[in-house]
Write an enzyme that holds these catalytic residues in place. Structure first.
Site, PDB file in Angstrom:
ATOM      1  N   GLN A 140      -7.835   6.007 -10.445  1.00  0.00           N
ATOM      2  CA  GLN A 140      -7.760   6.479 -11.839  1.00  0.00           C
ATOM      3  C   GLN A 140      -6.588   5.852 -12.579  1.00  0.00           C
ATOM      4  O   GLN A 140      -6.647   5.675 -13.794  1.00  0.00           O
ATOM      5  CB  GLN A 140      -7.594   8.004 -11.838  1.00  0.00           C
ATOM      6  CG  GLN A 140      -7.246   8.601 -13.200  1.00  0.00           C
ATOM      7  CD  GLN A 140      -6.903  10.075 -13.118  1.00  0.00           C
ATOM      8  OE1 GLN A 140      -6.807  10.632 -12.017  1.00  0.00           O
ATOM      9  NE2 GLN A 140      -6.730  10.710 -14.250  1.00  0.00           N
ATOM     10  N   LEU A 173       0.819  -1.221   0.000  1.00  0.00           N
ATOM     11  CA  LEU A 173       0.000   0.000   0.000  1.00  0.00           C
ATOM     12  C   LEU A 173       0.848   1.264   0.000  1.00  0.00           C
ATOM     13  O   LEU A 173       1.901   1.319   0.618  1.00  0.00           O
ATOM     14  CB  LEU A 173      -0.915   0.001   1.226  1.00  0.00           C
ATOM     15  CG  LEU A 173      -1.857  -1.199   1.343  1.00  0.00           C
ATOM     16  CD1 LEU A 173      -2.745  -1.052   2.573  1.00  0.00           C
ATOM     17  CD2 LEU A 173      -2.699  -1.383   0.086  1.00  0.00           C
ATOM     18  N   ASP A 207      -5.359   2.985 -12.996  1.00  0.00           N
ATOM     19  CA  ASP A 207      -5.714   1.853 -13.855  1.00  0.00           C
ATOM     20  C   ASP A 207      -7.048   2.169 -14.528  1.00  0.00           C
ATOM     21  O   ASP A 207      -8.083   1.572 -14.225  1.00  0.00           O
ATOM     22  CB  ASP A 207      -5.781   0.575 -13.027  1.00  0.00           C
ATOM     23  CG  ASP A 207      -4.424   0.225 -12.454  1.00  0.00           C
ATOM     24  OD1 ASP A 207      -3.470   0.093 -13.232  1.00  0.00           O
ATOM     25  OD2 ASP A 207      -4.313   0.125 -11.221  1.00  0.00           O
ATOM     26  N   HIS A 238      -3.500   4.164  -2.371  1.00  0.00           N
ATOM     27  CA  HIS A 238      -4.480   3.267  -1.748  1.00  0.00           C
ATOM     28  C   HIS A 238      -5.136   3.951  -0.546  1.00  0.00           C
ATOM     29  O   HIS A 238      -6.335   3.817  -0.323  1.00  0.00           O
ATOM     30  CB  HIS A 238      -3.805   1.989  -1.236  1.00  0.00           C
ATOM     31  CG  HIS A 238      -3.167   1.150  -2.298  1.00  0.00           C
ATOM     32  ND1 HIS A 238      -1.802   1.046  -2.459  1.00  0.00           N
ATOM     33  CD2 HIS A 238      -3.714   0.361  -3.250  1.00  0.00           C
ATOM     34  CE1 HIS A 238      -1.536   0.228  -3.459  1.00  0.00           C
ATOM     35  NE2 HIS A 238      -2.677  -0.202  -3.963  1.00  0.00           N
TER      36      HIS A 238
HETATM   37  O1  PAF Z   1      -5.977  -2.639  -8.982  1.00  0.00           O
HETATM   38  C1  PAF Z   1      -5.624  -3.652  -8.332  1.00  0.00           C
HETATM   39  O2  PAF Z   1      -4.850  -3.568  -7.370  1.00  0.00           O
HETATM   40  C2  PAF Z   1      -6.163  -5.011  -8.725  1.00  0.00           C
HETATM   41  O3  PAF Z   1      -6.270  -5.145 -10.102  1.00  0.00           O
HETATM   42  C3  PAF Z   1      -7.487  -5.367  -8.026  1.00  0.00           C
HETATM   43  C4  PAF Z   1      -8.605  -4.421  -8.452  1.00  0.00           C
HETATM   44  C5  PAF Z   1      -7.303  -5.305  -6.520  1.00  0.00           C
HETATM   45  C6  PAF Z   1      -7.912  -6.791  -8.426  1.00  0.00           C
HETATM   46  O4  PAF Z   1      -6.967  -7.728  -8.029  1.00  0.00           O
END
Ligand code: PAF
Length: 306
Positions: free
Chosen positions: A145, A30, A147, A34
């Protein structure tokens, strides 16, 4: 903070809750990005549940599943400090036991961009995210955002499968020099890390041009490419312009069959995205054009909303 290890524990915990639930799915390692998702979830909801699971099915052959950074103790401390109520920490065997054979595939919008580079990636993402949605039954699920295609794909799945929840899209958290925060930034050498600022610089250049009235796709993409080419250690996989609501392609460098399309006639929001390699590390970044839409409200209204 409750630690839930198995789907059965998760289901029992979920049954004990009333009020609204914010879900923040993560793969751990993290960082401030996050925590920003967690903080939004904390502000909006009665309960916040985070999941930490390095999901094997979204990594392709030869990708970094084994090497992916795992920092569980530090992650749990940060989540506890941020006021998270429960963390789900399953093992691969918990999520994909012997005999497992069910996957979710979202079709067209997984073919270009990251899907063209990582053909099995989104099938793994949608499968695990659907499973987490079933377990958590959240009111709102939070995604970053950074991803952007992942957000669009998950939104498509949620609509297509009538999954009753809302999605919030939270702006990319950045280092002081503009580099988008990512768990994979730890792979960069000091020299690569210094050069990695070229992604956000390129995006800023194109964004300023767009806001000043530039509507020629090649001019926008080349403004990004110019910044990447200033860094000798950087090599662009793709730089792409897509409709932000549908991911329909407009133009891409290098040109590919998933990149042929047209600029919208009206000023519809666009997604400018790129992936750049530094050695074995692939970094992603993106922005919505125009610039003022890169807020939680703008992103949530626009990204994948077509
Ligand atoms: O974005 C991420 O960290 C991952 O693709 C997720 C959404 C937790 C799925 O494993």
């Amino acid at each position: 903070m409750h630690l839930l290890h198995t789907p059965e524990e998760f289901i029992a915990y979920r049954k004990s809750l009333s009020g609204t639930i914010g879900l923040v799915p993560t793969m751990g390692a993290l960082h401030a990005g996050h925590l920003s998702l967690v903080n939004h979830a904390r502000t909006d909801n009665t309960h916040v549940i985070t999941t930490i699971f390095v999901n094997p099915t979204q990594f392709g052959q030869g990708e970094d599943f084994t090497a992916y950074p795992r920092t569980l103790d530090a992650d749990l401390q940060q989540l506890s400090d941020a006021g998270v109520d429960a963390v789900f920490l399953p093992t691969p065997d918990n999520m994909y036991p012997q005999g497992y054979q069910t996957y979710i595939t979202v079709e067209d919008i997984t073919r270009g961009l990251e899907g063209a580079m990582r053909p099995t990636h989104f099938r793994g993402v949608t499968t695990i995210v659907a499973k987490l949605f079933n377990l958590a039954q959240p009111t709102i699920a939070y995604f970053g955002q950074k991803d952007a295609q992942q957000v669009c794909v998950i939104r498509r799945m949620v609509r297509d499968l009538h999954i009753p929840l809302n999605i919030a899209v939270i702006p990319t958290a950045r280092e002081a020099d503009g580099l988008a925060m990512s768990s994979r930034n730890v792979y960069l050498s000091a020299e690569q890390r210094a050069g990695a600022v070229c992604l956000s610089r390129g995006i800023m250049q194109a964004s300023s041009l767009y806001d000043a009235g530039e509507r020629n796709p090649s001019a926008l993409l080349n403004a990004v490419l110019d910044e990447i080419q200033k860094e000798s250690l950087a090599s662009a996989d793709y730089i792409s312009l897509n409709h932000a609501r549908t991911l329909a392609p407009i133009a891409v460098i290098p040109s590919a069959d998933w990149g042929m399309g047209e600029m919208p006639t009206a000023d519809e929001p666009l997604l400018l995205s790129l992936t750049v390699r530094f050695g074995k590390t692939r970094l992603l970044d993106n922005a919505i054009l125009p610039h003022h839409l890169n807020t939680r409200e703008g992103l949530t209204n626009v990204l994948g909303a077509g």
